[in-house]
Design a protein around this motif. Structure first.
Motif, PDB file in Angstrom:
ATOM      1  N   LYS A   1      17.442  -0.655  13.833  1.00  0.00           N
ATOM      2  CA  LYS A   1      18.588  -0.166  14.614  1.00  0.00           C
ATOM      3  C   LYS A   1      18.551  -0.718  16.032  1.00  0.00           C
ATOM      4  O   LYS A   1      19.563  -1.146  16.575  1.00  0.00           O
ATOM      5  N   GLU A   2      17.376  -0.754  16.627  1.00  0.00           N
ATOM      6  CA  GLU A   2      17.252  -1.150  18.036  1.00  0.00           C
ATOM      7  C   GLU A   2      17.205  -2.663  18.242  1.00  0.00           C
ATOM      8  O   GLU A   2      17.297  -3.130  19.373  1.00  0.00           O
ATOM      9  N   ASN A   3      17.076  -3.439  17.178  1.00  0.00           N
ATOM     10  CA  ASN A   3      17.012  -4.890  17.316  1.00  0.00           C
ATOM     11  C   ASN A   3      18.412  -5.451  17.525  1.00  0.00           C
ATOM     12  O   ASN A   3      19.267  -5.354  16.651  1.00  0.00           O
ATOM     13  N   LYS A  19      25.076   0.835  14.643  1.00  0.00           N
ATOM     14  CA  LYS A  19      24.858  -0.401  15.403  1.00  0.00           C
ATOM     15  C   LYS A  19      25.242  -1.658  14.617  1.00  0.00           C
ATOM     16  O   LYS A  19      25.128  -2.763  15.124  1.00  0.00           O
ATOM     17  N   TYR A  20      25.663  -1.507  13.366  1.00  0.00           N
ATOM     18  CA  TYR A  20      25.959  -2.637  12.501  1.00  0.00           C
ATOM     19  C   TYR A  20      27.341  -2.514  11.878  1.00  0.00           C
ATOM     20  O   TYR A  20      27.828  -1.422  11.646  1.00  0.00           O
ATOM     21  N   GLU A  21      27.961  -3.670  11.592  1.00  0.00           N
ATOM     22  CA  GLU A  21      29.211  -3.684  10.838  1.00  0.00           C
ATOM     23  C   GLU A  21      28.933  -3.364   9.374  1.00  0.00           C
ATOM     24  O   GLU A  21      29.700  -2.645   8.726  1.00  0.00           O
ATOM     25  N   LEU A  22      27.814  -3.929   8.859  1.00  0.00           N
ATOM     26  CA  LEU A  22      27.479  -3.775   7.456  1.00  0.00           C
ATOM     27  C   LEU A  22      26.001  -4.110   7.267  1.00  0.00           C
ATOM     28  O   LEU A  22      25.495  -5.051   7.891  1.00  0.00           O
ATOM     29  N   ASP A  51      18.478   8.925   9.149  1.00  0.00           N
ATOM     30  CA  ASP A  51      18.120   7.865  10.097  1.00  0.00           C
ATOM     31  C   ASP A  51      18.855   6.569   9.778  1.00  0.00           C
ATOM     32  O   ASP A  51      19.232   5.825  10.682  1.00  0.00           O
ATOM     33  N   ASN A  52      19.073   6.316   8.508  1.00  0.00           N
ATOM     34  CA  ASN A  52      19.810   5.121   8.116  1.00  0.00           C
ATOM     35  C   ASN A  52      21.254   5.189   8.625  1.00  0.00           C
ATOM     36  O   ASN A  52      21.793   4.195   9.110  1.00  0.00           O
ATOM     37  N   TYR A  53      21.884   6.351   8.532  1.00  0.00           N
ATOM     38  CA  TYR A  53      23.244   6.508   9.043  1.00  0.00           C
ATOM     39  C   TYR A  53      23.296   6.232  10.552  1.00  0.00           C
ATOM     40  O   TYR A  53      24.242   5.621  11.041  1.00  0.00           O
ATOM     41  N   LYS A  54      22.292   6.665  11.283  1.00  0.00           N
ATOM     42  CA  LYS A  54      22.230   6.379  12.728  1.00  0.00           C
ATOM     43  C   LYS A  54      22.125   4.884  12.976  1.00  0.00           C
ATOM     44  O   LYS A  54      22.728   4.345  13.900  1.00  0.00           O
ATOM     45  N   GLY A  81       0.835  -1.204   0.000  1.00  0.00           N
ATOM     46  CA  GLY A  81       0.000   0.000   0.000  1.00  0.00           C
ATOM     47  C   GLY A  81       0.863   1.245   0.000  1.00  0.00           C
ATOM     48  O   GLY A  81       2.016   1.232  -0.424  1.00  0.00           O
ATOM     49  N   ASN A  82       0.295   2.345   0.491  1.00  0.00           N
ATOM     50  CA  ASN A  82       1.046   3.595   0.594  1.00  0.00           C
ATOM     51  C   ASN A  82       2.000   3.511   1.779  1.00  0.00           C
ATOM     52  O   ASN A  82       1.564   3.305   2.904  1.00  0.00           O
ATOM     53  N   VAL A  83       3.268   3.665   1.504  1.00  0.00           N
ATOM     54  CA  VAL A  83       4.308   3.605   2.539  1.00  0.00           C
ATOM     55  C   VAL A  83       4.764   5.033   2.804  1.00  0.00           C
ATOM     56  O   VAL A  83       5.337   5.685   1.935  1.00  0.00           O
ATOM     57  N   THR A  84       4.507   5.503   4.023  1.00  0.00           N
ATOM     58  CA  THR A  84       4.787   6.893   4.380  1.00  0.00           C
ATOM     59  C   THR A  84       6.205   7.067   4.925  1.00  0.00           C
ATOM     60  O   THR A  84       6.862   6.091   5.315  1.00  0.00           O
ATOM     61  N   LEU A  85       6.630   8.313   4.989  1.00  0.00           N
ATOM     62  CA  LEU A  85       7.921   8.645   5.587  1.00  0.00           C
ATOM     63  C   LEU A  85       7.986   8.138   7.023  1.00  0.00           C
ATOM     64  O   LEU A  85       8.989   7.535   7.423  1.00  0.00           O
ATOM     65  N   ALA A  86       6.932   8.348   7.796  1.00  0.00           N
ATOM     66  CA  ALA A  86       6.921   7.908   9.202  1.00  0.00           C
ATOM     67  C   ALA A  86       7.098   6.393   9.308  1.00  0.00           C
ATOM     68  O   ALA A  86       7.824   5.911  10.184  1.00  0.00           O
ATOM     69  N   GLU A  87       6.474   5.654   8.409  1.00  0.00           N
ATOM     70  CA  GLU A  87       6.618   4.194   8.440  1.00  0.00           C
ATOM     71  C   GLU A  87       8.043   3.770   8.117  1.00  0.00           C
ATOM     72  O   GLU A  87       8.589   2.865   8.766  1.00  0.00           O
ATOM     73  N   VAL A  88       8.664   4.431   7.153  1.00  0.00           N
ATOM     74  CA  VAL A  88      10.046   4.106   6.805  1.00  0.00           C
ATOM     75  C   VAL A  88      10.976   4.430   7.971  1.00  0.00           C
ATOM     76  O   VAL A  88      11.843   3.629   8.335  1.00  0.00           O
ATOM     77  N   VAL A  89      10.800   5.582   8.586  1.00  0.00           N
ATOM     78  CA  VAL A  89      11.634   5.965   9.730  1.00  0.00           C
ATOM     79  C   VAL A  89      11.438   4.980  10.885  1.00  0.00           C
ATOM     80  O   VAL A  89      12.413   4.534  11.501  1.00  0.00           O
ATOM     81  N   ASN A  90      10.200   4.610  11.178  1.00  0.00           N
ATOM     82  CA  ASN A  90       9.935   3.636  12.246  1.00  0.00           C
ATOM     83  C   ASN A  90      10.589   2.292  11.952  1.00  0.00           C
ATOM     84  O   ASN A  90      11.118   1.630  12.850  1.00  0.00           O
ATOM     85  N   TYR A  91      10.561   1.878  10.702  1.00  0.00           N
ATOM     86  CA  TYR A  91      11.192   0.629  10.274  1.00  0.00           C
ATOM     87  C   TYR A  91      12.707   0.695  10.496  1.00  0.00           C
ATOM     88  O   TYR A  91      13.313  -0.250  11.013  1.00  0.00           O
ATOM     89  N   ILE A  92      13.322   1.803  10.126  1.00  0.00           N
ATOM     90  CA  ILE A  92      14.767   1.968  10.313  1.00  0.00           C
ATOM     91  C   ILE A  92      15.120   1.963  11.801  1.00  0.00           C
ATOM     92  O   ILE A  92      16.077   1.307  12.225  1.00  0.00           O
ATOM     93  N   VAL A  93      14.343   2.670  12.603  1.00  0.00           N
ATOM     94  CA  VAL A  93      14.597   2.723  14.053  1.00  0.00           C
ATOM     95  C   VAL A  93      14.440   1.335  14.677  1.00  0.00           C
ATOM     96  O   VAL A  93      15.261   0.915  15.497  1.00  0.00           O
TER      97      VAL A  93
END
Length: 123
Positions: free
Chosen positions: A34-36, A74-77, A67-70, A19-31
């Motif tokens: 990151k936290e997993n 937490k990751y090597e790659l 947000d991706n850089y942040k 469906g429609n994927v919003t900026l907020a959804e992408v940011v939440n996915y990245i966060v």
């Protein structure tokens, strides 16, 4: 909507954009990624956007990249293969590819799942 599932056999995070994927959804996915702490530190991601429509602007890509850089701290790659068949999604992904270049993040665009998996499995 973005749905994710980590496949323990392939060790690939499988993401589905629907469906429609919003900026907020992408940011939440990245966060959330990151936290997993259970994902491998060399994380492979297969993103299927065949049923999705990116509902954000070119200007919003800067926020996604930031947000991706942040998350990369937490990751090597992170190796991210995205499957796309929509012209608008392709344009946004190609611009993102240029903006998000770093040694710790590999991002590539594919038309088929088999091509994306071949690329991921060669890393």
């Amino acid at each position: 909507m973005i749905r994710t599932q980590f496949n323990p056999q392939t060790k690939i995070l499988e993401s589905k954009f629907e469906g429609n994927v919003t900026l907020a959804e992408v940011v939440n996915y990245i966060v959330a990624t990151k936290e997993n702490k259970t994902y491998p530190r060399k994380l492979k991601i297969l993103t299927d956007s065949l049923d999705g429509n990116f509902d954000f602007s070119i200007e919003d890509l800067e926020i996604i990249v930031e947000d991706n850089y942040k998350s990369l701290e937490k990751y090597e790659l992170i190796i991210d293969a995205i499957i796309i068949d929509d012209p608008n999604n392709t344009v946004l992904s190609m611009l993102y590819l240029e903006l998000a270049k770093t040694n710790k993040y590999k991002f590539e665009i594919f038309a088929t799942k088999s091509a994306a998996l071949d690329w991921l499995n060669n890393y």
